[in-house]
Design an enzyme around this catalytic site. Structure first.
Site, PDB file in Angstrom:
ATOM      1  N   ASN A   1       2.363   0.912   0.596  1.00  0.00           N
ATOM      2  CA  ASN A   1       1.460   2.275   0.720  1.00  0.00           C
ATOM      3  C   ASN A   1       1.716   3.080  -0.685  1.00  0.00           C
ATOM      4  O   ASN A   1       0.762   3.123  -1.305  1.00  0.00           O
ATOM      5  CB  ASN A   1       1.945   3.130   1.975  1.00  0.00           C
ATOM      6  CG  ASN A   1       0.852   4.121   2.323  1.00  0.00           C
ATOM      7  OD1 ASN A   1       0.197   4.518   1.240  1.00  0.00           O
ATOM      8  ND2 ASN A   1       0.604   4.478   3.671  1.00  0.00           N
ATOM      9  N   ASP A   2       2.768   3.499  -0.738  1.00  0.00           N
ATOM     10  CA  ASP A   2       2.941   4.540  -1.751  1.00  0.00           C
ATOM     11  C   ASP A   2       2.802   3.739  -3.325  1.00  0.00           C
ATOM     12  O   ASP A   2       2.399   4.578  -4.271  1.00  0.00           O
ATOM     13  CB  ASP A   2       4.160   5.102  -2.035  1.00  0.00           C
ATOM     14  CG  ASP A   2       4.389   5.994  -0.510  1.00  0.00           C
ATOM     15  OD1 ASP A   2       3.375   6.736  -0.205  1.00  0.00           O
ATOM     16  OD2 ASP A   2       5.501   6.174   0.236  1.00  0.00           O
ATOM     17  N   VAL A   3       3.269   2.463  -3.310  1.00  0.00           N
ATOM     18  CA  VAL A   3       3.424   1.784  -4.714  1.00  0.00           C
ATOM     19  C   VAL A   3       1.969   1.376  -5.060  1.00  0.00           C
ATOM     20  O   VAL A   3       1.816   0.697  -6.348  1.00  0.00           O
ATOM     21  CB  VAL A   3       4.398   0.908  -4.545  1.00  0.00           C
ATOM     22  CG1 VAL A   3       5.791   1.121  -4.162  1.00  0.00           C
ATOM     23  CG2 VAL A   3       3.906  -0.261  -3.447  1.00  0.00           C
TER      24      VAL A   3
END
Length: 466
Positions: free
Chosen positions: A396-398
């Site tokens: 998600n964040d990456v």
């Protein structure tokens, strides 16, 4: 053993440790690096036991048996997804060991070959080793609680930052007071127990206060930072005990951990000095406004299989969801099927994917994914613009494009540019936000198709469809 034999044995063990670190720098040589490190540690332990030669050996062997048995049981039972908190727990033990050795040295210096009363130089070394060890212990305990999801039982373990007004000022004042009592211990004419205990207690408190303001998205950096702290604690005690092996091994761990922390900071757009001082915990982000009203395009495993089977280039971006589902072996089978169809398949690894450095590399190595298919973020990003399909598995964040938007909590964080691929497939259990607490615009793009469900089950269905 003679002094020369001890020095030579410790030197050989140190060479093994250096070669071990060199081996761990690459997935291809990591197993060899681990083996070399084990040989070096075995040699160091045998040499230390030989120095003692007599007296207390029975207690040492009993302690080694108990500790070794416990360690073996934990190593066999721990899940791959529990590795980050396991590492944090191990760091805490190193920190507490440094504190206990310091207490024993203050109580009976002659038992460690140190004059009694203890010289000021040794007191300074003990002071440094003690407060670094104490901070490492309590800081690692808090990190363990955050990683293990114990926030529902105790507020300090919350994955969200625990902040309050004047927090950094309080930390600064406590650090000054701690140093003041350290100086009092340094100058004491007797053993200096009172300033020593106060200094140690403040260091324990600082360990908690430094880590609690750190949010979940920053936990990979915490792991490497505490690793560095534990090494410096061991090195500090090594100087006090005049033990070259502790000094060398501790310095290697401390410096390598600091370098890794710097690399992690660059990968997450954090200031290195801010990390070392424990001040990089920021407020958790929130979902983008109106996220609930946005529409997403969803599809099935069959749809994903069709798209990838008819592609020339596929890039797979693994994340923590892959680890939770234990889907690495199913992914390996899927990759083999795609390669049989002539598809060029590669993996894109973000430096902080998962919850500790190297988490995804270990998962893929466990499934025997060929190393030549695994690429680091900087090596693969330039090719994503010509990639037919980017398959995001539990990440998600990456892959969050908000990293390019000023004002975003993750602004400036390097990401895997999955949004540049012609088609993006994203596998998630739900539309829940990632560890940073941010909604991801990638999921709402016209080129993106969401495939909801457990990663292992979805990938197994894709394999059947292929």
């Amino acid at each position: 053993m003679s002094a020369n034999q001890v020095a030579l044995s410790y030197l050989v063990a140190s060479v093994f440790f250096i070669l071990a670190l060199k081996g761990l720098s690459s997935p291809e040589s990591a197993r060899r690096g681990n083996l070399l490190g084990m040989i070096g540690m075995a040699l160091a332990v045998i040499t230390t036991i030989a120095i003692i030669a007599a007296g207390g050996l029975l207690l040492i062997f009993v302690a080694m048996l108990v500790g070794g048995t416990f360690g073996a049981i934990v190593a066999r039972r721990v899940q791959m997804t529990q590795m980050p908190e396991t590492v944090a727990a191990m760091h805490s033990l190193v920190g507490m060991a440094a504190v206990l050795i310091a207490v024993a040295a203050v109580n009976n210096p002659s038992a460690f070959g140190v004059p009694d009363p203890m010289p000021t130089g040794n007191r300074l070394e003990l002071f440094i080793g003690t407060f670094v060890g104490a901070i490492t212990f309590t800081g690692s305990v808090i990190a363990f609680g955050k990683l293990a999801g114990l926030g529902k039982h105790f507020r300090l373990f919350s994955s969200a930052p625990v902040v309050f007004k004047g927090q950094h000022l309080l930390n600064l004042m406590l650090a000054i007071v701690m140093i003041g009592f350290g100086v009092a211990f340094f100058l004491a004419s007797d053993k200096g127990w009172m300033p020593f205990w106060i200094m140690t207690a403040i260091a324990f408190a600082l360990g908690v206060l430094i880590i609690i303001p750190i949010g979940g998205a920053d936990m990979p950096v915490v792991i490497s930072m505490l690793n560095s702290y534990s090494g410096w604690a061991a090195a500090g005690i090594g100087f006090s005990l005049n033990n070259s092996m502790l000094i060398i091994a501790g310095s290697l761990v401390g410096s390598s951990g600091a370098i890794l922390s710097y690399i992690m900071c660059r990968a997450m757009n954090r200031a290195f000095l801010s990390v070392i001082l424990g001040g990089f915990g920021a407020e958790e982000g929130s979902a983008a406004a109106g996220a609930g009203q946005k529409n997403v395009k969803s599809g099935s495993a069959d749809d994903a299989a069709f798209l990838m089977s008819n592609s020339e280039n596929v890039v797979i971006v693994p994340g923590y969801g892959l680890a939770v589902a234990r889907a690495q072996h199913a992914v390996k089978e899927m990759v083999d099927k795609l390669i049989e169809k002539g598809v060029n398949v590669r993996f894109a690894i973000h430096p902080v994917a998962g919850r500790m450095p190297g988490h995804m590399n270990v998962l893929l190595a466990e499934a025997e994914v060929p190393y030549d298919l695994v690429f680091e973020m900087d090596d693969i990003n330039n090719e994503l613009g010509t990639t037919d399909v980017a398959l995001v598995l539990g990440a998600n964040d990456v892959v969050n494009p908000l990293a390019h938007e000023k004002g975003s909590p993750i602004y400036g964080m390097p990401i895997i540019e999955a949004q540049k691929a012609r088609t993006v497939l994203v596998n998630k259990r739900s539309m829940a936000v990632g560890y940073a607490g941010l909604d991801n615009p990638l999921f709402y793009m016209d080129k993106t198709m969401m495939v909801f469900g457990d990663a292992k089950k979805v990938v197994e269905e894709i394999v059947k469809a292929i």
